[in-house]
Write a protein that holds these residues in place. Structure first.
Motif, mmCIF file in Angstrom:
data_model
loop_
_atom_site.group_PDB
_atom_site.id
_atom_site.type_symbol
_atom_site.label_atom_id
_atom_site.label_comp_id
_atom_site.label_asym_id
_atom_site.label_seq_id
_atom_site.Cartn_x
_atom_site.Cartn_y
_atom_site.Cartn_z
ATOM 1 N N GLY A 221 0.814 -1.208 0.000
ATOM 2 C CA GLY A 221 0.000 0.000 0.000
ATOM 3 C C GLY A 221 0.847 1.257 0.000
ATOM 4 N N ASN A 223 3.892 1.538 -1.174
ATOM 5 C CA ASN A 223 4.478 1.669 -2.513
ATOM 6 C C ASN A 223 3.551 2.473 -3.420
ATOM 7 N N LEU A 224 2.254 2.220 -3.298
ATOM 8 C CA LEU A 224 1.275 2.924 -4.133
ATOM 9 C C LEU A 224 1.212 4.404 -3.781
ATOM 10 N N VAL A 225 1.298 4.731 -2.486
ATOM 11 C CA VAL A 225 1.293 6.128 -2.061
ATOM 12 C C VAL A 225 2.509 6.860 -2.626
ATOM 13 N N SER A 355 7.036 -2.700 -6.533
ATOM 14 C CA SER A 355 7.066 -1.236 -6.428
ATOM 15 C C SER A 355 6.983 -0.593 -7.809
ATOM 16 N N ALA A 358 3.477 -0.349 -9.138
ATOM 17 C CA ALA A 358 2.740 0.819 -8.661
ATOM 18 C C ALA A 358 3.006 2.026 -9.565
ATOM 19 N N ALA A 385 -3.568 7.437 -3.720
ATOM 20 C CA ALA A 385 -2.721 7.448 -2.522
ATOM 21 C C ALA A 385 -3.546 7.152 -1.276
ATOM 22 N N GLY A 388 -4.022 3.542 -1.070
ATOM 23 C CA GLY A 388 -2.779 2.897 -0.666
ATOM 24 C C GLY A 388 -2.550 2.966 0.837
#
Length: 456
Positions: A221, A223-225, A355, A358, A385, A388
Protein backbone atom coordinates in the motif's frame (compact mmCIF):
# COMPACT_ATOMS: atom_id res chain seq x y z
CA UNK A 1 28.86 -2.22 9.29
CA UNK A 2 28.22 -1.82 5.56
CA UNK A 3 31.47 0.12 5.16
CA UNK A 4 33.46 -3.01 6.06
CA UNK A 5 32.44 -4.44 2.69
CA UNK A 6 34.48 -1.79 0.90
CA UNK A 7 37.74 -3.42 1.95
CA UNK A 8 36.96 -5.90 -0.84
CA UNK A 9 38.20 -3.96 -3.86
CA UNK A 10 36.20 -5.96 -6.39
CA UNK A 11 32.99 -5.31 -4.50
CA UNK A 12 33.89 -1.63 -4.05
CA UNK A 13 34.43 -1.17 -7.81
CA UNK A 14 31.21 -2.98 -8.63
CA UNK A 15 29.24 -0.99 -6.04
CA UNK A 16 30.52 2.34 -7.38
CA UNK A 17 29.66 1.16 -10.90
CA UNK A 18 26.12 0.37 -9.75
CA UNK A 19 25.72 3.75 -8.01
CA UNK A 20 26.99 5.53 -11.11
CA UNK A 21 24.49 3.64 -13.26
CA UNK A 22 21.60 4.34 -10.88
CA UNK A 23 22.23 8.06 -10.76
CA UNK A 24 22.70 8.10 -14.53
CA UNK A 25 19.25 6.62 -14.95
CA UNK A 26 17.73 9.11 -12.49
CA UNK A 27 19.32 12.15 -14.14
CA UNK A 28 18.16 10.93 -17.54
CA UNK A 29 14.56 10.88 -16.28
CA UNK A 30 14.80 14.53 -15.19
CA UNK A 31 16.44 15.62 -18.45
CA UNK A 32 13.83 13.68 -20.41
CA UNK A 33 11.09 15.79 -18.84
CA UNK A 34 12.70 19.00 -20.09
CA UNK A 35 13.33 17.48 -23.51
CA UNK A 36 9.67 16.47 -23.71
CA UNK A 37 8.62 20.05 -23.03
CA UNK A 38 10.97 21.35 -25.69
CA UNK A 39 9.40 19.00 -28.25
CA UNK A 40 5.77 18.89 -27.14
CA UNK A 41 5.11 22.04 -25.09
CA UNK A 42 1.84 21.74 -23.19
CA UNK A 43 1.62 18.05 -24.14
CA UNK A 44 4.93 17.27 -22.45
CA UNK A 45 3.28 15.50 -19.51
CA UNK A 46 1.60 13.03 -21.86
CA UNK A 47 4.88 12.39 -23.68
CA UNK A 48 6.86 11.95 -20.45
CA UNK A 49 4.09 9.85 -18.90
CA UNK A 50 4.20 7.52 -21.89
CA UNK A 51 8.00 7.30 -21.80
CA UNK A 52 8.04 6.51 -18.08
CA UNK A 53 5.21 3.99 -18.48
CA UNK A 54 7.37 2.22 -21.07
CA UNK A 55 10.23 2.31 -18.55
CA UNK A 56 8.15 0.68 -15.82
CA UNK A 57 6.70 -1.93 -18.16
CA UNK A 58 10.22 -2.92 -19.18
CA UNK A 59 11.37 -3.03 -15.56
CA UNK A 60 8.47 -5.25 -14.51
CA UNK A 61 8.83 -7.68 -17.43
CA UNK A 62 12.54 -7.75 -18.30
CA UNK A 63 14.17 -7.60 -14.85
CA UNK A 64 12.68 -10.87 -13.45
CA UNK A 65 13.58 -12.78 -16.62
CA UNK A 66 17.17 -11.53 -16.60
CA UNK A 67 17.41 -12.29 -12.86
CA UNK A 68 16.44 -15.88 -13.57
CA UNK A 69 18.97 -16.38 -16.35
CA UNK A 70 21.79 -14.07 -15.27
CA UNK A 71 24.02 -17.05 -14.50
CA UNK A 72 24.06 -18.03 -18.20
CA UNK A 73 25.68 -14.82 -19.52
CA UNK A 74 29.38 -13.90 -19.71
CA UNK A 75 28.64 -11.40 -17.01
CA UNK A 76 31.49 -8.90 -17.23
CA UNK A 77 31.05 -8.43 -20.98
CA UNK A 78 27.29 -8.30 -20.53
CA UNK A 79 27.46 -5.49 -17.94
CA UNK A 80 29.99 -3.53 -20.00
CA UNK A 81 27.80 -3.91 -23.08
CA UNK A 82 24.71 -2.70 -21.17
CA UNK A 83 26.57 0.40 -19.98
CA UNK A 84 27.81 1.19 -23.48
CA UNK A 85 24.31 0.78 -24.92
CA UNK A 86 22.93 3.19 -22.32
CA UNK A 87 25.72 5.70 -22.94
CA UNK A 88 25.04 5.63 -26.68
CA UNK A 89 21.28 6.11 -26.22
CA UNK A 90 21.55 9.07 -23.83
CA UNK A 91 24.10 10.73 -26.13
CA UNK A 92 21.57 10.43 -28.97
CA UNK A 93 18.68 11.96 -26.97
CA UNK A 94 19.77 15.65 -27.19
CA UNK A 95 19.81 15.43 -30.99
CA UNK A 96 16.30 14.10 -31.57
CA UNK A 97 13.63 16.43 -32.94
CA UNK A 98 10.55 14.18 -33.09
CA UNK A 99 8.46 12.76 -30.26
CA UNK A 100 8.31 9.29 -31.83
CA UNK A 101 12.09 9.09 -31.55
CA UNK A 102 11.74 9.24 -27.74
CA UNK A 103 9.42 6.24 -27.89
CA UNK A 104 12.01 4.33 -29.93
CA UNK A 105 15.05 5.14 -27.78
CA UNK A 106 13.50 4.85 -24.31
CA UNK A 107 12.68 1.10 -24.57
CA UNK A 108 16.29 0.43 -25.61
CA UNK A 109 17.65 2.50 -22.72
CA UNK A 110 15.34 1.02 -20.10
CA UNK A 111 15.78 -2.57 -21.29
CA UNK A 112 19.52 -2.16 -20.72
CA UNK A 113 18.87 -0.60 -17.29
CA UNK A 114 16.38 -3.31 -16.30
CA UNK A 115 18.88 -6.00 -17.29
CA UNK A 116 21.78 -4.38 -15.42
CA UNK A 117 20.42 -4.46 -11.85
CA UNK A 118 19.54 -8.19 -11.58
CA UNK A 119 22.82 -9.15 -13.27
CA UNK A 120 24.71 -7.05 -10.72
CA UNK A 121 22.74 -8.67 -7.90
CA UNK A 122 23.56 -12.15 -9.22
CA UNK A 123 27.30 -11.37 -9.13
CA UNK A 124 27.41 -10.16 -5.51
CA UNK A 125 27.14 -13.60 -3.79
CA UNK A 126 30.02 -14.86 -5.94
CA UNK A 127 32.24 -11.96 -4.87
CA UNK A 128 31.05 -12.09 -1.24
CA UNK A 129 30.43 -15.78 -0.48
CA UNK A 130 30.14 -15.14 3.28
CA UNK A 131 26.42 -15.05 4.17
CA UNK A 132 26.74 -12.12 6.57
CA UNK A 133 28.69 -10.02 4.07
CA UNK A 134 26.18 -10.85 1.36
CA UNK A 135 23.31 -9.76 3.61
CA UNK A 136 25.07 -6.44 4.24
CA UNK A 137 25.63 -6.06 0.49
CA UNK A 138 21.90 -6.44 -0.08
CA UNK A 139 21.34 -3.65 2.40
CA UNK A 140 23.91 -1.50 0.62
CA UNK A 141 22.19 -2.12 -2.73
CA UNK A 142 18.82 -1.16 -1.26
CA UNK A 143 20.37 1.97 0.27
CA UNK A 144 21.93 2.94 -3.08
CA UNK A 145 18.63 2.50 -4.91
CA UNK A 146 16.79 4.51 -2.25
CA UNK A 147 19.31 7.35 -2.26
CA UNK A 148 19.17 7.53 -6.07
CA UNK A 149 15.40 7.93 -5.92
CA UNK A 150 15.75 10.58 -3.24
CA UNK A 151 18.75 12.55 -4.49
CA UNK A 152 18.59 12.44 -8.31
CA UNK A 153 16.10 15.36 -8.51
CA UNK A 154 18.27 17.45 -6.17
CA UNK A 155 21.46 16.69 -8.12
CA UNK A 156 19.75 17.46 -11.42
CA UNK A 157 18.45 20.73 -10.00
CA UNK A 158 21.95 21.77 -8.93
CA UNK A 159 23.31 21.07 -12.42
CA UNK A 160 20.41 22.87 -14.15
CA UNK A 161 21.21 26.10 -12.32
CA UNK A 162 24.55 26.15 -14.16
CA UNK A 163 24.01 24.57 -17.59
CA UNK A 164 21.34 23.62 -20.13
CA UNK A 165 19.50 20.35 -19.58
CA UNK A 166 21.06 18.97 -22.78
CA UNK A 167 24.35 18.63 -20.90
CA UNK A 168 22.67 16.37 -18.38
CA UNK A 169 22.59 13.70 -21.06
CA UNK A 170 26.33 14.13 -21.68
CA UNK A 171 27.08 13.86 -17.96
CA UNK A 172 24.91 10.77 -17.73
CA UNK A 173 26.76 9.15 -20.64
CA UNK A 174 30.07 9.84 -18.87
CA UNK A 175 28.65 8.16 -15.77
CA UNK A 176 27.73 5.04 -17.75
CA UNK A 177 31.20 5.00 -19.33
CA UNK A 178 32.82 5.21 -15.88
CA UNK A 179 30.62 2.35 -14.76
CA UNK A 180 31.80 0.26 -17.74
CA UNK A 181 35.47 0.96 -16.91
CA UNK A 182 34.95 -0.07 -13.28
CA UNK A 183 33.29 -3.32 -14.35
CA UNK A 184 36.22 -4.09 -16.66
CA UNK A 185 38.59 -3.57 -13.71
CA UNK A 186 36.60 -5.95 -11.49
CA UNK A 187 37.40 -9.65 -11.16
CA UNK A 188 34.06 -11.32 -11.72
CA UNK A 189 34.09 -15.11 -11.17
CA UNK A 190 32.32 -17.46 -13.52
CA UNK A 191 28.66 -17.97 -12.72
CA UNK A 192 27.62 -21.01 -10.76
CA UNK A 193 25.15 -23.20 -12.59
CA UNK A 194 21.52 -22.84 -11.56
CA UNK A 195 18.86 -25.50 -11.26
CA UNK A 196 16.19 -25.95 -13.89
CA UNK A 197 13.44 -24.53 -11.68
CA UNK A 198 15.33 -21.37 -10.73
CA UNK A 199 12.96 -19.07 -12.62
CA UNK A 200 9.82 -20.46 -11.02
CA UNK A 201 11.37 -20.52 -7.55
CA UNK A 202 12.74 -17.00 -7.66
CA UNK A 203 9.43 -15.57 -8.76
CA UNK A 204 7.35 -17.66 -6.35
CA UNK A 205 9.37 -17.34 -3.13
CA UNK A 206 9.42 -13.55 -2.96
CA UNK A 207 5.77 -13.22 -3.94
CA UNK A 208 4.72 -15.89 -1.41
CA UNK A 209 6.51 -14.06 1.42
CA UNK A 210 4.87 -10.77 0.40
CA UNK A 211 1.41 -12.33 0.24
CA UNK A 212 1.70 -14.07 3.63
CA UNK A 213 3.40 -11.37 5.72
CA UNK A 214 1.03 -8.66 7.05
CA UNK A 215 3.66 -5.90 7.27
CA UNK A 216 4.71 -6.54 3.66
CA UNK A 217 1.12 -6.30 2.50
CA UNK A 218 1.15 -2.93 4.21
CA UNK A 219 4.34 -2.05 2.35
CA UNK A 220 2.50 -2.71 -0.93
CA UNK A 221 0.00 0.00 0.00
CA UNK A 222 2.81 2.43 0.83
CA UNK A 223 4.48 1.67 -2.51
CA UNK A 224 1.27 2.92 -4.13
CA UNK A 225 1.29 6.13 -2.06
CA UNK A 226 4.92 6.87 -3.02
CA UNK A 227 4.20 6.24 -6.71
CA UNK A 228 1.10 8.47 -6.71
CA UNK A 229 2.90 11.43 -5.14
CA UNK A 230 6.18 10.81 -6.96
CA UNK A 231 4.45 10.84 -10.35
CA UNK A 232 3.41 14.45 -9.74
CA UNK A 233 7.05 15.39 -9.20
CA UNK A 234 8.54 13.36 -12.05
CA UNK A 235 5.86 13.92 -14.72
CA UNK A 236 4.13 17.21 -13.97
CA UNK A 237 6.80 19.54 -12.57
CA UNK A 238 7.95 20.84 -15.95
CA UNK A 239 4.45 21.62 -17.21
CA UNK A 240 3.38 23.18 -13.92
CA UNK A 241 6.38 25.52 -13.82
CA UNK A 242 6.42 26.44 -17.50
CA UNK A 243 2.70 26.65 -18.28
CA UNK A 244 0.98 27.43 -14.96
CA UNK A 245 3.60 29.50 -13.14
CA UNK A 246 5.18 30.92 -16.31
CA UNK A 247 8.66 29.97 -15.14
CA UNK A 248 11.79 28.79 -16.94
CA UNK A 249 14.31 25.96 -16.62
CA UNK A 250 15.63 27.59 -13.44
CA UNK A 251 12.12 27.41 -11.97
CA UNK A 252 12.02 23.69 -12.66
CA UNK A 253 15.40 23.38 -10.94
CA UNK A 254 14.07 25.32 -7.93
CA UNK A 255 11.10 22.99 -7.36
CA UNK A 256 13.26 19.90 -7.84
CA UNK A 257 15.74 21.33 -5.33
CA UNK A 258 12.92 21.83 -2.82
CA UNK A 259 11.85 18.22 -3.30
CA UNK A 260 15.42 17.03 -2.83
CA UNK A 261 15.92 19.24 0.24
CA UNK A 262 12.85 17.77 1.92
CA UNK A 263 14.11 14.32 1.10
CA UNK A 264 17.62 14.90 2.41
CA UNK A 265 16.43 16.59 5.61
CA UNK A 266 14.23 13.64 6.59
CA UNK A 267 16.62 10.92 5.39
CA UNK A 268 19.44 12.30 7.57
CA UNK A 269 17.32 12.77 10.68
CA UNK A 270 15.35 9.53 10.41
CA UNK A 271 17.69 6.96 12.06
CA UNK A 272 17.15 8.33 15.59
CA UNK A 273 13.37 8.16 15.15
CA UNK A 274 13.51 4.67 13.66
CA UNK A 275 15.45 3.38 16.66
CA UNK A 276 12.87 4.82 19.06
CA UNK A 277 9.58 4.39 17.19
CA UNK A 278 10.12 1.51 14.74
CA UNK A 279 9.34 1.35 11.03
CA UNK A 280 5.53 1.24 11.04
CA UNK A 281 4.70 4.64 12.62
CA UNK A 282 7.49 6.35 10.68
CA UNK A 283 6.43 4.92 7.31
CA UNK A 284 2.71 5.53 7.92
CA UNK A 285 3.53 9.11 8.92
CA UNK A 286 5.46 9.40 5.67
CA UNK A 287 2.46 8.13 3.73
CA UNK A 288 0.19 10.63 5.48
CA UNK A 289 2.69 13.40 4.68
CA UNK A 290 2.56 12.46 1.00
CA UNK A 291 -1.23 12.72 1.02
CA UNK A 292 -0.97 16.16 2.63
CA UNK A 293 1.46 17.12 -0.12
CA UNK A 294 -0.93 15.89 -2.80
CA UNK A 295 -3.74 17.86 -1.17
CA UNK A 296 -1.59 20.98 -1.30
CA UNK A 297 -0.81 20.33 -4.96
CA UNK A 298 -4.53 20.02 -5.76
CA UNK A 299 -5.21 23.33 -4.00
CA UNK A 300 -2.39 25.00 -5.94
CA UNK A 301 -3.65 23.68 -9.26
CA UNK A 302 -7.04 25.28 -8.63
CA UNK A 303 -5.47 28.73 -8.14
CA UNK A 304 -5.01 30.84 -11.27
CA UNK A 305 -2.84 33.75 -10.19
CA UNK A 306 -0.53 35.15 -7.53
CA UNK A 307 3.21 35.25 -7.00
CA UNK A 308 2.66 33.54 -3.63
CA UNK A 309 2.18 30.29 -5.58
CA UNK A 310 5.94 29.96 -5.99
CA UNK A 311 6.49 29.82 -2.25
CA UNK A 312 3.56 27.48 -1.79
CA UNK A 313 4.80 25.18 -4.57
CA UNK A 314 8.28 25.04 -3.02
CA UNK A 315 6.69 24.02 0.29
CA UNK A 316 4.49 21.35 -1.35
CA UNK A 317 7.38 19.86 -3.32
CA UNK A 318 9.49 19.76 -0.13
CA UNK A 319 6.68 18.05 1.78
CA UNK A 320 6.44 15.37 -0.92
CA UNK A 321 10.20 14.84 -0.71
CA UNK A 322 10.02 14.50 3.07
CA UNK A 323 7.19 11.96 2.89
CA UNK A 324 8.99 9.96 0.23
CA UNK A 325 12.12 9.70 2.39
CA UNK A 326 10.09 8.64 5.43
CA UNK A 327 8.59 5.73 3.46
CA UNK A 328 11.57 4.59 1.41
CA UNK A 329 14.42 4.87 3.92
CA UNK A 330 13.15 2.10 6.30
CA UNK A 331 12.05 -0.22 3.47
CA UNK A 332 15.25 -2.27 3.49
CA UNK A 333 14.93 -2.75 7.25
CA UNK A 334 11.37 -4.05 6.85
CA UNK A 335 12.42 -6.47 4.10
CA UNK A 336 15.32 -7.83 6.18
CA UNK A 337 13.09 -8.24 9.22
CA UNK A 338 10.58 -10.25 7.16
CA UNK A 339 12.84 -12.93 5.67
CA UNK A 340 15.50 -15.53 6.29
CA UNK A 341 18.92 -14.63 4.83
CA UNK A 342 18.57 -17.30 2.13
CA UNK A 343 15.25 -15.81 0.96
CA UNK A 344 16.32 -12.16 0.91
CA UNK A 345 17.42 -12.02 -2.76
CA UNK A 346 13.99 -13.28 -3.80
CA UNK A 347 12.23 -10.83 -1.47
CA UNK A 348 14.27 -7.84 -2.62
CA UNK A 349 13.56 -8.85 -6.24
CA UNK A 350 9.84 -9.06 -5.46
CA UNK A 351 9.90 -5.56 -3.93
CA UNK A 352 11.70 -4.30 -7.05
CA UNK A 353 8.96 -5.64 -9.33
CA UNK A 354 5.97 -4.81 -7.12
CA UNK A 355 7.07 -1.24 -6.43
CA UNK A 356 7.55 -0.67 -10.15
CA UNK A 357 4.06 -2.05 -10.77
CA UNK A 358 2.74 0.82 -8.66
CA UNK A 359 4.59 3.33 -10.84
CA UNK A 360 3.28 1.54 -13.92
CA UNK A 361 -0.22 2.48 -12.72
CA UNK A 362 0.47 6.10 -11.70
CA UNK A 363 2.80 7.31 -14.47
CA UNK A 364 0.21 7.05 -17.26
CA UNK A 365 -2.40 8.74 -15.06
CA UNK A 366 -0.04 11.64 -14.35
CA UNK A 367 0.80 11.93 -18.04
CA UNK A 368 -2.34 11.16 -20.01
CA UNK A 369 -4.98 12.60 -17.68
CA UNK A 370 -3.44 16.10 -17.84
CA UNK A 371 -5.61 16.73 -20.90
CA UNK A 372 -8.45 17.07 -18.36
CA UNK A 373 -6.37 19.49 -16.27
CA UNK A 374 -3.86 19.25 -13.44
CA UNK A 375 -6.59 19.51 -10.78
CA UNK A 376 -8.38 16.41 -12.08
CA UNK A 377 -5.09 14.55 -12.50
CA UNK A 378 -3.79 15.31 -9.03
CA UNK A 379 -7.14 14.61 -7.37
CA UNK A 380 -7.14 11.18 -9.03
CA UNK A 381 -3.62 10.50 -7.78
CA UNK A 382 -4.62 11.68 -4.30
CA UNK A 383 -7.50 9.17 -4.29
CA UNK A 384 -5.09 6.41 -5.32
CA UNK A 385 -2.72 7.45 -2.52
CA UNK A 386 -5.63 7.38 -0.09
CA UNK A 387 -6.43 3.81 -1.12
CA UNK A 388 -2.78 2.90 -0.67
CA UNK A 389 -2.48 4.25 2.87
CA UNK A 390 -5.80 2.65 3.83
CA UNK A 391 -4.41 -0.71 2.71
CA UNK A 392 -1.21 -0.06 4.66
CA UNK A 393 -3.02 0.81 7.90
CA UNK A 394 -5.38 -2.17 7.67
CA UNK A 395 -2.83 -4.76 6.55
CA UNK A 396 0.09 -3.81 8.83
CA UNK A 397 -1.05 -4.51 12.41
CA UNK A 398 -0.27 -1.97 15.10
CA UNK A 399 1.04 -4.76 17.36
CA UNK A 400 3.73 -6.39 15.23
CA UNK A 401 6.19 -8.25 17.49
CA UNK A 402 9.28 -9.91 16.05
CA UNK A 403 8.84 -13.03 18.19
CA UNK A 404 5.56 -14.94 17.96
CA UNK A 405 4.44 -17.93 20.03
CA UNK A 406 2.91 -20.59 17.78
CA UNK A 407 2.29 -24.34 17.56
CA UNK A 408 3.98 -27.00 15.46
CA UNK A 409 2.66 -30.47 14.86
CA UNK A 410 5.21 -33.26 15.22
CA UNK A 411 6.46 -34.51 11.87
CA UNK A 412 5.87 -31.23 10.02
CA UNK A 413 9.20 -29.64 10.87
CA UNK A 414 12.82 -30.70 11.34
CA UNK A 415 13.05 -31.96 14.97
CA UNK A 416 16.31 -30.06 15.40
CA UNK A 417 14.36 -26.81 15.01
CA UNK A 418 12.24 -27.78 18.02
CA UNK A 419 15.12 -28.25 20.45
CA UNK A 420 14.03 -25.21 22.49
CA UNK A 421 10.27 -25.80 22.07
CA UNK A 422 7.86 -26.93 24.80
CA UNK A 423 5.85 -30.11 24.26
CA UNK A 424 2.20 -29.41 25.05
CA UNK A 425 0.52 -32.59 23.82
CA UNK A 426 1.08 -35.89 22.11
CA UNK A 427 1.80 -34.22 18.78
CA UNK A 428 2.05 -30.48 19.48
CA UNK A 429 5.00 -28.26 20.36
CA UNK A 430 4.82 -24.63 21.48
CA UNK A 431 7.59 -22.55 19.96
CA UNK A 432 8.55 -18.88 20.39
CA UNK A 433 11.06 -17.24 18.06
CA UNK A 434 11.47 -14.49 15.47
CA UNK A 435 8.77 -15.40 12.97
CA UNK A 436 9.18 -15.05 9.21
CA UNK A 437 7.62 -16.87 6.29
CA UNK A 438 9.91 -19.66 5.07
CA UNK A 439 9.75 -23.31 4.00
CA UNK A 440 8.65 -24.42 7.48
CA UNK A 441 6.40 -21.44 8.29
CA UNK A 442 4.15 -20.96 5.28
CA UNK A 443 1.28 -19.09 6.97
CA UNK A 444 1.18 -16.16 9.34
CA UNK A 445 -0.33 -17.18 12.71
CA UNK A 446 -3.77 -15.68 13.26
CA UNK A 447 -4.57 -13.96 16.54
CA UNK A 448 -6.71 -16.95 17.54
CA UNK A 449 -3.87 -19.38 16.82
CA UNK A 450 -1.47 -17.30 18.93
CA UNK A 451 -3.90 -17.22 21.87
CA UNK A 452 -4.40 -20.97 21.57
CA UNK A 453 -0.62 -21.48 21.64
CA UNK A 454 -0.28 -19.34 24.76
CA UNK A 455 -3.12 -21.20 26.54
CA UNK A 456 -1.58 -24.53 25.60
Amino acid sequence: MITSLFTNRDYLRLFIAQVSSLFGTGLTTVALGLLSYELAGADAAAVLGTALTIKMFVYVTVAPIVAAYADRFPRRRFLVGLNLVRAAVVLALPFIDQIWQIYVLIPVLQTASAAYTPTYQAIIPDILPDEREYTRALSAAQLAATMETLLSPMLAAAVLTLISFHWLFVGTAIGFAVSAVLVIATRIPNARSATADTFRDRIAVGMRIFAATPRLRGLLGLNLVVAAAGSVIMVNTVNYVRDTLGGTQSGVAMLLSANGFGTMLVALSLPRFLDRLGARPVMLAGGATLIVGLGGAVALSATDAGDWRWGAAIAVWAVVGAGTAAVLTPTGQVLRRSSQPADRPALFAAQFSLSHLAWLLTYPIAGWLTAAGLTTTWMTLAVIAGIGITVAVRMWPRHDPAEITHLHEAGTIDPARLADADRVGDRLYRHTHVYVIDAEHRRWPTQGAREHALVA
